[in-house]
Design a protein around this motif. Structure first.
Motif, PDB file in Angstrom:
ATOM      1  N   GLU A  64       0.796  -1.233   0.109  1.00 38.93           N
ATOM      2  CA  GLU A  64      -0.034  -0.192   0.024  1.00 38.93           C
ATOM      3  C   GLU A  64       1.048   1.228  -0.106  1.00 38.93           C
ATOM      4  O   GLU A  64       0.670   2.085  -0.776  1.00 38.93           O
ATOM      5  CB  GLU A  64      -0.837   0.047   1.195  1.00 38.93           C
ATOM      6  CG  GLU A  64      -2.023  -0.772   1.235  1.00 38.93           C
ATOM      7  CD  GLU A  64      -2.763  -0.557   2.391  1.00 38.93           C
ATOM      8  OE1 GLU A  64      -3.656   0.515   2.421  1.00 38.93           O
ATOM      9  OE2 GLU A  64      -2.659  -1.299   3.510  1.00 38.93           O
ATOM     10  N   GLU A  66       3.990   1.505  -1.067  1.00 41.93           N
ATOM     11  CA  GLU A  66       4.565   1.774  -2.297  1.00 41.93           C
ATOM     12  C   GLU A  66       3.503   2.291  -3.541  1.00 41.93           C
ATOM     13  O   GLU A  66       4.188   3.061  -4.170  1.00 41.93           O
ATOM     14  CB  GLU A  66       5.242   0.296  -2.824  1.00 41.93           C
ATOM     15  CG  GLU A  66       6.362  -0.112  -1.899  1.00 41.93           C
ATOM     16  CD  GLU A  66       7.454   1.012  -1.557  1.00 41.93           C
ATOM     17  OE1 GLU A  66       7.975   1.590  -2.774  1.00 41.93           O
ATOM     18  OE2 GLU A  66       8.120   1.159  -0.579  1.00 41.93           O
ATOM     19  N   ARG A  67       2.570   1.603  -3.412  1.00 38.29           N
ATOM     20  CA  ARG A  67       1.337   2.218  -4.451  1.00 38.29           C
ATOM     21  C   ARG A  67       1.259   3.557  -4.145  1.00 38.29           C
ATOM     22  O   ARG A  67       0.822   4.346  -5.275  1.00 38.29           O
ATOM     23  CB  ARG A  67       0.292   1.301  -4.271  1.00 38.29           C
ATOM     24  CG  ARG A  67       0.091   0.044  -5.480  1.00 38.29           C
ATOM     25  CD  ARG A  67      -1.279  -0.424  -5.297  1.00 38.29           C
ATOM     26  NE  ARG A  67      -2.049  -0.475  -3.917  1.00 38.29           N
ATOM     27  CZ  ARG A  67      -1.815  -1.577  -3.178  1.00 38.29           C
ATOM     28  NH1 ARG A  67      -0.998  -2.614  -3.588  1.00 38.29           N
ATOM     29  NH2 ARG A  67      -2.427  -1.543  -2.032  1.00 38.29           N
ATOM     30  N   ASN A  68       1.012   4.161  -3.200  1.00 34.12           N
ATOM     31  CA  ASN A  68       0.617   5.341  -2.911  1.00 34.12           C
ATOM     32  C   ASN A  68       1.700   6.456  -2.395  1.00 34.12           C
ATOM     33  O   ASN A  68       1.478   7.584  -1.817  1.00 34.12           O
ATOM     34  CB  ASN A  68      -0.570   5.412  -1.749  1.00 34.12           C
ATOM     35  CG  ASN A  68      -1.644   4.605  -2.019  1.00 34.12           C
ATOM     36  OD1 ASN A  68      -2.252   4.867  -2.794  1.00 34.12           O
ATOM     37  ND2 ASN A  68      -1.829   3.248  -1.616  1.00 34.12           N
TER      38      ASN A  68
END
Length: 131
Positions: A64, A66-68
């Motif tokens: 999460e 890393e994605r955001n």
């Protein structure tokens, strides 16, 4: 007409009894901007939490973050905390204080962010595993 008397504030009554997760005792605001008082968040870990459950949540939380990353002001701190949790899980007896500190600090760091749900879940799992 009664002078000097006013209707009591609706906020002076008992709480609503709504539990929305986490550990918070602050007023909340609903989607139309009205204050909602006496809504208390509480969390409880039911049953034993094992180290694998903590590791699974840690993996999800890292993904999460890393994605955001672009939208998180504290992405570097969150990654460092995740690394510390990972290291501490390998030698938990020596790292109980560190893990407790992370479980206490993490909810404040993720509050109001897109990773709040995952961060709160990880913090609750760590706290449950340590108890």
């Amino acid at each position: 007409m009664m002078v000097g008397r006013r209707r009591p504030d609706p906020e002076q009554g008992q709480g609503s009894g709504i539990s929305i997760g986490g550990n918070n005792n602050a007023p909340n605001q609903n989607v139309v901007g009205q204050n909602i008082s006496h809504v208390y968040q509480s969390a409880s870990v039911q049953g034993a939490v094992d180290v694998e459950a903590v590791r699974d949540l840690l993996t999800s939380f890292r993904a999460e973050v890393e994605r955001n990353e672009a939208g998180l002001a504290s992405a570097a701190v969150l990654r460092a905390m995740a690394d510390t949790v990972d290291t501490s899980l390998a030698a938990p007896d020596a790292q109980v204080g560190v893990l407790r500190g992370i479980a206490q600090a993490l909810p404040a760091l993720v509050a109001g962010t897109v990773v709040q749900h995952g961060g709160d879940a990880l913090a609750n799992a760590i706290a449950g595993w340590l108890s």
